[in-house]
Design a protein around this motif. Structure first.
Motif, PDB file in Angstrom:
ATOM      1  N   THR A 129       0.832  -1.207   0.000  1.00 16.47           N
ATOM      2  CA  THR A 129       0.000   0.000   0.000  1.00 16.47           C
ATOM      3  C   THR A 129       0.865   1.255   0.000  1.00 16.47           C
ATOM      4  OG1 THR A 129      -1.782  -1.164   1.136  1.00 16.47           O
ATOM      5  CG2 THR A 129      -1.805   1.243   1.269  1.00 16.47           C
ATOM      6  N   GLU A 130       1.901   1.263   0.828  1.00 13.64           N
ATOM      7  CA  GLU A 130       2.789   2.429   0.896  1.00 13.64           C
ATOM      8  C   GLU A 130       3.509   2.666  -0.422  1.00 13.64           C
ATOM      9  OE1 GLU A 130       5.472   2.493   4.222  1.00 13.64           O
ATOM     10  OE2 GLU A 130       3.859   2.452   5.684  1.00 13.64           O
ATOM     11  N   ARG A 147       1.244   4.084  -3.058  1.00 12.70           N
ATOM     12  CA  ARG A 147       0.987   5.517  -2.826  1.00 12.70           C
ATOM     13  C   ARG A 147       2.147   6.360  -3.371  1.00 12.70           C
ATOM     14  NH1 ARG A 147      -1.321   5.254   3.292  1.00 12.70           N
ATOM     15  NH2 ARG A 147      -3.383   4.478   2.769  1.00 12.70           N
ATOM     16  N   SER A 198       2.030   6.424  -7.173  1.00  9.56           N
ATOM     17  CA  SER A 198       0.935   7.214  -7.744  1.00  9.56           C
ATOM     18  C   SER A 198       1.369   8.653  -8.021  1.00  9.56           C
ATOM     19  CB  SER A 198      -0.284   7.192  -6.820  1.00  9.56           C
ATOM     20  OG  SER A 198      -0.021   7.893  -5.629  1.00  9.56           O
ATOM     21  N   VAL A 210       3.875   9.038   2.610  1.00  9.42           N
ATOM     22  CA  VAL A 210       2.848   8.063   2.212  1.00  9.42           C
ATOM     23  C   VAL A 210       1.610   8.231   3.060  1.00  9.42           C
ATOM     24  CG1 VAL A 210       4.436   6.366   1.306  1.00  9.42           C
ATOM     25  CG2 VAL A 210       3.762   6.231   3.697  1.00  9.42           C
TER      26      VAL A 210
END
Length: 169
Positions: free
Chosen positions: A6-7, A10, A13, A169
């Protein structure tokens, strides 16, 4: 897996289309991250039509609760497995954030640089949950990374080579 994936997604992105192709490296026992990555890349392709990515798997260097002695052996095996992959991909940049899988890949890239085969910039971002101490991956890669980013000011005080950027993040 989980939080590390997830980090890193992020962080990714925020990257422009010029960071393509992206080569993801996962532990062979990681069952969750591939679906997250594919979903992320599907959304990324809506914005960046020329976005490309690959998924590669390597043996996990250390399982949760694995003994330190046996983890030396599995990490060496993972490094040997990572060398041909790193040589094949010849990345310009490795962006990583702490899972044990990043250590063999970074050390393989570092070795290729020492052998003057391919110089790779290694950027390590310590996990947001590491407030007072570095993770084991961070303690190792602090010495091999070009940029070592921490997200808490106390870590910057303890590790002067690090770069404190606040929460990233």
């Amino acid at each position: 897996t989980g939080g590390h994936t997830t980090e890193i997604l992020r962080l990714l992105s925020c990257l422009s289309e010029s960071y393509s192709p992206i080569h993801y490296v996962l532990a062979d026992s990681d069952k969750m991250s591939e679906a997250k990555i594919r979903s992320f890349e599907q959304k990324r392709a809506e914005t960046f039509s020329k976005s490309q990515f690959t998924l590669d798997r390597i043996p996990r260097s250390r399982e949760v609760r694995q003994s330190w002695i046996s983890s030396v052996v599995t990490t060496l095996y993972s490094i040997l497995y990572s060398l041909p992959l790193t040589y094949k991909r010849k990345p310009d940049l490795i962006l990583c954030n702490g899972p044990g899988t990043c250590v063999p890949v970074c050390l393989s890239a570092f070795l290729l640089g020492l052998l003057q085969i391919k110089r790779t910039i290694i950027v390590y971002v310590e996990s947001i949950c590491r407030v007072e101490t570095l993770s084991l991956s961070g303690k190792i890669l602090y010495y091999f990374s070009d940029y070592f980013i921490v997200q808490w000011p106390d870590l910057k005080k303890q590790y002067p080579k690090s770069v404190y950027l606040g929460r990233v993040v």
